[in-house]
Write a protein that holds these residues in place. Sequence first.
Motif, mmCIF file in Angstrom:
data_model
loop_
_atom_site.group_PDB
_atom_site.id
_atom_site.type_symbol
_atom_site.label_atom_id
_atom_site.label_comp_id
_atom_site.label_asym_id
_atom_site.label_seq_id
_atom_site.Cartn_x
_atom_site.Cartn_y
_atom_site.Cartn_z
ATOM 1 N N GLU A 129 0.817 -1.227 0.000
ATOM 2 C CA GLU A 129 0.000 0.000 0.000
ATOM 3 C C GLU A 129 0.844 1.267 0.000
ATOM 4 O OE1 GLU A 129 -1.362 -2.467 2.403
ATOM 5 O OE2 GLU A 129 -2.445 -2.991 0.582
ATOM 6 N N ILE A 130 2.165 1.084 0.012
ATOM 7 C CA ILE A 130 3.045 2.248 0.143
ATOM 8 C C ILE A 130 3.621 2.603 -1.217
ATOM 9 C CG2 ILE A 130 5.064 3.163 1.342
ATOM 10 C CD1 ILE A 130 4.533 0.911 3.472
ATOM 11 N N GLN A 131 3.275 3.777 -1.728
ATOM 12 C CA GLN A 131 3.727 4.209 -3.050
ATOM 13 C C GLN A 131 4.594 5.457 -2.951
ATOM 14 O OE1 GLN A 131 3.257 2.681 -5.944
ATOM 15 N NE2 GLN A 131 2.006 1.052 -5.046
ATOM 16 N N PRO A 132 5.917 5.309 -3.087
ATOM 17 C CA PRO A 132 6.761 6.503 -3.062
ATOM 18 C C PRO A 132 6.546 7.334 -4.332
ATOM 19 C CG PRO A 132 8.080 4.482 -3.004
ATOM 20 C CD PRO A 132 6.683 4.088 -3.299
ATOM 21 N N GLN A 133 6.452 8.661 -4.151
ATOM 22 C CA GLN A 133 6.290 9.564 -5.308
ATOM 23 C C GLN A 133 7.232 10.737 -5.093
ATOM 24 O OE1 GLN A 133 2.202 10.632 -4.789
ATOM 25 N NE2 GLN A 133 1.423 8.732 -5.675
ATOM 26 N N GLY A 134 8.492 10.558 -5.499
ATOM 27 C CA GLY A 134 9.472 11.629 -5.304
ATOM 28 C C GLY A 134 9.721 11.867 -3.825
ATOM 29 N N ASN A 135 9.506 13.110 -3.390
ATOM 30 C CA ASN A 135 9.758 13.381 -1.973
ATOM 31 C C ASN A 135 8.499 13.236 -1.117
ATOM 32 O OD1 ASN A 135 8.451 15.591 -2.900
ATOM 33 N ND2 ASN A 135 9.987 17.086 -2.246
ATOM 34 N N ARG A 136 7.496 12.561 -1.681
ATOM 35 C CA ARG A 136 6.276 12.275 -0.933
ATOM 36 C C ARG A 136 5.986 10.785 -1.033
ATOM 37 N NH1 ARG A 136 2.897 16.506 0.857
ATOM 38 N NH2 ARG A 136 4.742 16.831 2.072
ATOM 39 N N VAL A 137 5.120 10.330 -0.147
ATOM 40 C CA VAL A 137 4.715 8.933 -0.182
ATOM 41 C C VAL A 137 3.209 8.874 -0.068
ATOM 42 C CG1 VAL A 137 4.808 6.739 1.057
ATOM 43 C CG2 VAL A 137 6.853 8.102 0.832
ATOM 44 N N ALA A 138 2.592 8.053 -0.928
ATOM 45 C CA ALA A 138 1.141 7.886 -0.866
ATOM 46 C C ALA A 138 0.825 6.578 -0.156
ATOM 47 C CB ALA A 138 0.568 7.887 -2.275
ATOM 48 N N LEU A 139 -0.010 6.661 0.858
ATOM 49 C CA LEU A 139 -0.437 5.469 1.584
ATOM 50 C C LEU A 139 -1.874 5.174 1.165
ATOM 51 C CD1 LEU A 139 0.982 6.571 5.048
ATOM 52 C CD2 LEU A 139 2.049 4.989 3.436
ATOM 53 N N ALA A 140 -2.053 4.033 0.498
ATOM 54 C CA ALA A 140 -3.358 3.716 -0.090
ATOM 55 C C ALA A 140 -4.410 3.485 0.986
ATOM 56 C CB ALA A 140 -3.230 2.481 -0.968
ATOM 57 N N CYS A 141 -5.630 3.931 0.693
ATOM 58 C CA CYS A 141 -6.737 3.767 1.641
ATOM 59 C C CYS A 141 -7.896 3.001 1.010
ATOM 60 C CB CYS A 141 -7.207 5.130 2.144
ATOM 61 S SG CYS A 141 -5.949 5.974 3.093
ATOM 62 N N GLY A 142 -7.583 2.158 0.061
ATOM 63 C CA GLY A 142 -8.636 1.361 -0.561
ATOM 64 C C GLY A 142 -8.991 1.881 -1.934
ATOM 65 N N ARG A 143 -9.542 0.996 -2.747
ATOM 66 C CA ARG A 143 -9.871 1.343 -4.118
ATOM 67 C C ARG A 143 -10.869 2.496 -4.178
ATOM 68 N NH1 ARG A 143 -12.250 -3.412 -6.588
ATOM 69 N NH2 ARG A 143 -10.986 -4.486 -5.048
ATOM 70 N N GLY A 144 -10.636 3.422 -5.086
ATOM 71 C CA GLY A 144 -11.585 4.513 -5.276
ATOM 72 C C GLY A 144 -11.524 5.594 -4.210
ATOM 73 N N ARG A 145 -10.513 5.531 -3.324
ATOM 74 C CA ARG A 145 -10.418 6.567 -2.281
ATOM 75 C C ARG A 145 -9.064 7.266 -2.343
ATOM 76 N NH1 ARG A 145 -11.706 2.204 1.204
ATOM 77 N NH2 ARG A 145 -13.902 1.737 0.908
ATOM 78 N N GLN A 146 -9.060 8.505 -1.896
ATOM 79 C CA GLN A 146 -7.824 9.290 -1.873
ATOM 80 C C GLN A 146 -6.804 8.633 -0.944
ATOM 81 O OE1 GLN A 146 -6.643 12.184 -3.218
ATOM 82 N NE2 GLN A 146 -8.337 12.090 -4.661
ATOM 83 N N PRO A 147 -5.545 8.492 -1.408
ATOM 84 C CA PRO A 147 -4.536 7.992 -0.473
ATOM 85 C C PRO A 147 -4.129 9.091 0.513
ATOM 86 C CG PRO A 147 -3.529 8.481 -2.588
ATOM 87 C CD PRO A 147 -4.997 8.755 -2.737
#
Length: 413
Positions: A129-147
């Motif tokens: 669920e952890i998606q690094p994006q440059g100097n930020r990281v997106a933590l997934a909160c389920g399909r169809g929802r904002q991380p």
Amino acid sequence: MSAIKRARKQATPVRLRVLRFRLRLGPTQAARCDFLRREAARVWNRCVELDRAWREAGLKLTAWALEKQLKAATARKAGGDFELAANTTQAVVEAYVEAVERFRRRQGAAERPPHRQKAHFTVAWKAREIQPQGNRVALACGRGRQPLVIPAFGLPWERVRQVQLVYRHGDYWLHVTLAEPAPSQRAGDSAGRAAGGDQGEVHALTLSTGDRHLVLVGRRLRSEWRLWHKVLARLQALQSRCQKGSRRWRKLQAAKERRLGRILRRIEHLECCIARHAVAWCLAHGVSTLYVGDLGGIERRAQGRRHRQRMHFWRRARLLRRLRQLAARHGITVVVIPERGTSRTCPACGAQHKPRGRVFACPNGHTAHRDVVGAVNILALGLWGELLPGRPLPREQETTYLRPDRQKAALAA
Ligand SMILES: [Zn+2]
């Protein structure tokens, strides 16, 4: 099975390390974090309800079966309406099952299975669920929802096993579990030198290899601890004047948590500095075994009687734990030994003398720094199991006054 447990079972030894970061969040993100923690609590509460219902229906599930059933029942497919990623929901279930297992292991008279409803619970994300994006990281909160997007803190995210969102002392914290290759036992490691370490109030830690000595001055640490006790005493006195649980009482409770938390954070930082300085010095002097004195025997039994003494033990234990962890990461073994007699025996002639000030001056004219004498004696106890006289008296020692800003420099390696 949790990610942590799985990593422990892996064939190639990895060491898991937890790093903690304070999140500085705006009101929107703070509200989002609060919401996620409430969602996780809802999962927990659902587990409590289901488990209780199954128990009352006479169902006896093994931990493994319970985990499987709870995961199935809380899944989105089964109508689980939690606004969390599937793996995050499962992590809460795993935490619940671990709590049940703990209860089953030490089931005694007063023990009850987890039964309390929670308002908030720690949210955990696993690697997927952890998606690094440059100097930020997106933590997934389920399909169809904002991380949940948080700063990356310059971490090697490909080695991150788990991220937890923790609320502590009025702030949100990120606890990041990082996998590192376990340090292999290098040849010659065991042939490294030994050193002795003495913990004290004024000098937080004094190290000695027998001929080289280091004194780490911990006045700053002591003054922070004093402040901590003062704040605690003042707020507790105010609290004692109002009804327990009243509005005023709760307000004071919150202030206590916030203010003590802030001081404790500075203390943690100072402890970290001391441990870093000590380990850096050990590495520079080829030390592979560090003997640290512990208050054993009579003193330990007095624990229950006096609050002040108990705090003293607690403080020592905190620093020792920090030192042990950091040393282990650098292949240094910390051995705790009882330090009885080490502060009042002269290393040169074996005479007994109780030092008053900072200088140890034995009746036969040997003088040295008091804490260095302690460290030299602890080293002797560690190496030979007894205090043998005839050792050269420490003449000079290196003294480091702790400067928190230098902590990184102290352990660049
Ligand atoms: Zn002497």
